[in-house]
Design a protein around this motif. Sequence first.
Motif, PDB file in Angstrom:
ATOM      1  N   TYR A   1      35.357  31.358   2.793  1.00 48.58           N
ATOM      2  CA  TYR A   1      34.306  32.202   2.017  1.00 48.58           C
ATOM      3  C   TYR A   1      33.373  31.608   1.035  1.00 48.58           C
ATOM      4  O   TYR A   1      32.522  31.752   1.267  1.00 48.58           O
ATOM      5  CB  TYR A   1      35.117  33.445   1.295  1.00 48.58           C
TER       6      TYR A   1
ATOM      7  N   THR B   1      24.183  34.767   6.165  1.00 43.12           N
ATOM      8  CA  THR B   1      23.899  36.279   5.800  1.00 43.12           C
ATOM      9  C   THR B   1      24.604  36.829   6.943  1.00 43.12           C
ATOM     10  O   THR B   1      25.004  36.496   7.866  1.00 43.12           O
ATOM     11  CB  THR B   1      22.532  36.384   5.852  1.00 43.12           C
ATOM     12  N   ARG B   2      24.681  38.307   6.700  1.00 44.36           N
ATOM     13  CA  ARG B   2      25.296  39.181   7.744  1.00 44.36           C
ATOM     14  C   ARG B   2      24.603  38.958   9.199  1.00 44.36           C
ATOM     15  O   ARG B   2      25.189  39.372  10.053  1.00 44.36           O
ATOM     16  CB  ARG B   2      24.979  40.332   7.097  1.00 44.36           C
ATOM     17  N   SER B   3      23.396  38.300   9.163  1.00 42.86           N
ATOM     18  CA  SER B   3      22.798  38.263  10.657  1.00 42.86           C
ATOM     19  C   SER B   3      23.149  36.715  11.187  1.00 42.86           C
ATOM     20  O   SER B   3      22.773  36.659  12.313  1.00 42.86           O
ATOM     21  CB  SER B   3      21.278  38.635  10.493  1.00 42.86           C
TER      22      SER B   3
ATOM     23  N   CYS C   1      25.890  33.821  12.357  1.00 47.53           N
ATOM     24  CA  CYS C   1      27.164  34.060  13.122  1.00 47.53           C
ATOM     25  C   CYS C   1      28.117  32.838  12.672  1.00 47.53           C
ATOM     26  O   CYS C   1      27.725  31.713  12.275  1.00 47.53           O
ATOM     27  CB  CYS C   1      26.927  33.971  14.552  1.00 47.53           C
TER      28      CYS C   1
ATOM     29  N   TYR D   1      34.098  38.976   5.412  1.00 49.73           N
ATOM     30  CA  TYR D   1      32.845  38.235   4.730  1.00 49.73           C
ATOM     31  C   TYR D   1      31.640  39.241   4.818  1.00 49.73           C
ATOM     32  O   TYR D   1      31.191  39.641   5.954  1.00 49.73           O
ATOM     33  CB  TYR D   1      32.760  36.824   5.083  1.00 49.73           C
ATOM     34  N   LEU D   2      30.994  39.803   3.848  1.00 50.50           N
ATOM     35  CA  LEU D   2      29.914  40.419   3.775  1.00 50.50           C
ATOM     36  C   LEU D   2      30.291  41.766   4.578  1.00 50.50           C
ATOM     37  O   LEU D   2      29.110  42.389   5.055  1.00 50.50           O
ATOM     38  CB  LEU D   2      28.577  39.981   4.302  1.00 50.50           C
ATOM     39  N   ARG D   3      31.226  42.205   4.686  1.00 47.06           N
ATOM     40  CA  ARG D   3      31.834  43.478   5.231  1.00 47.06           C
ATOM     41  C   ARG D   3      31.559  43.310   6.868  1.00 47.06           C
ATOM     42  O   ARG D   3      31.578  44.162   7.533  1.00 47.06           O
ATOM     43  CB  ARG D   3      31.319  44.673   4.989  1.00 47.06           C
ATOM     44  N   GLY D   4      31.457  42.029   7.335  1.00 46.12           N
ATOM     45  CA  GLY D   4      31.658  41.899   8.534  1.00 46.12           C
ATOM     46  C   GLY D   4      30.231  41.077   9.253  1.00 46.12           C
ATOM     47  O   GLY D   4      29.215  41.607   8.967  1.00 46.12           O
ATOM     48  N   LEU D   5      30.397  40.041   9.936  1.00 50.74           N
ATOM     49  CA  LEU D   5      29.129  39.411  10.865  1.00 50.74           C
ATOM     50  C   LEU D   5      29.648  38.964  12.029  1.00 50.74           C
ATOM     51  O   LEU D   5      31.037  38.973  12.243  1.00 50.74           O
ATOM     52  CB  LEU D   5      28.572  38.196   9.801  1.00 50.74           C
TER      53      LEU D   5
END
Length: 352
Positions: A85, A94-96, A98, A118-122
């Motif tokens: 993390y 970022t969330r976009s 991978c 992490y970031l509620r999912g990526l």
Amino acid sequence: MKKISVKASKPYEVLIEQGILSRCGKLVSEVTKTRFAALVTDDTVDSLYSGKVIGSLEEAGFRVVKFVFKSGEKSKCSETLNRIYSFLAENSITRSDCLIALGGGVVGDITGYAAATYLRGLAYIQIPTTLLAQIDSSVGGKTAIDLPCGKNLVGAFKQPELVICDPLTLKTLSPEIVSDGMAEAIKYGMIRSRELFDIIASHTIDDYFDDIDDIIFRCVSIKRDVVENDEFDKGERMLLNFGHTMGHAIESFFHYETYTHGNAVAAGMHIITEQAVKHSECKAEALEALDRVITSYRLPLNTEAKISDLIPLCANDKKCESSSINAIICSDIGTSSIKKMPFEEFRAYMEA
Ligand code: NAD
Ligand code: GLY
């Protein structure tokens, strides 16, 4: 190239081809818009395959940052997860963007769990490099870390965007780790496919590679079918637990130090099938064939621990409900069912 489409809550493909690692960048670029990826791997796999994978990703236009942890099950813990993390935060993932998991089941499980949380999912991509990871853990979306009190106790269902399987990576595995994965391949044959079982049985640990693409394809196809029917592990997916309830008890009895997972599962498959034969629920010839194939992959048929010591540990298995246990019984090679038993009935069944 062999391709398997998994129609889970999020559809994705499993690609199997010898040498596919060198063009993984282009394949990853087809399933994500981002050109920024965090590669997670362990130190053994890093020294063998990171160069090729990062080279291919960069050639496809990716900027790649790499996180490496010490290989082994002990690393599948909250401490490593927290370091992942922090690494993602320091690198402004970022969330976009991978994550890419390059390695065995340990790398796949912890990276998948980081991607789920992490970031509620990526998004994440699996590049499995052990037999176990190629035929089992990289497919189906189970992700987890271990706690000091037990394995895989914290986790999430999170399907990958893509699974890229290069059987050539298996060439650098030790025979013991291949055997470990083969226990799971034997399990698939036992629960669903005599044809697969016969292919595995026609080889030994010394020449298994001759049919490896086909073995991986058949195992993943079975896992795909099971996961599509029961993604969240409420029923049919429990069939994948054949040999595992007793296997987990064996691993736990020896404090995860004496028996590897595959060795414990092999003994677990023998023990439950021997009982099924005694109860006239399985053909004796099926047990003989199972024992032959387990032995030819240098896996054990039994353990020094007494059944009476192992049974209480079976109650800790995740496949258990409060006072009952879901035993997986094979009546023949390729045919299995879930037998739900009150715990005391299971004890009597196993001690008969
Ligand atoms: P692992 O990831 O620890 O890999 C075994 C060893 O092989 C490690 O030392 C690793 O560094 C090394 N290695 C990996 N690839 C290599 C290569 N190509 N060449 C040489 N060495 C290599 O163990 P595993 O058996 O792959 O996975 C076990 C883990 O998978 C366990 O944590 C288990 O709980 C998990 N698992 C998860 C699922 C699931 O559905 N998510 C299913 C089964 C098992
Ligand atoms: N390896 C067991 C499962 O995916 O359910």
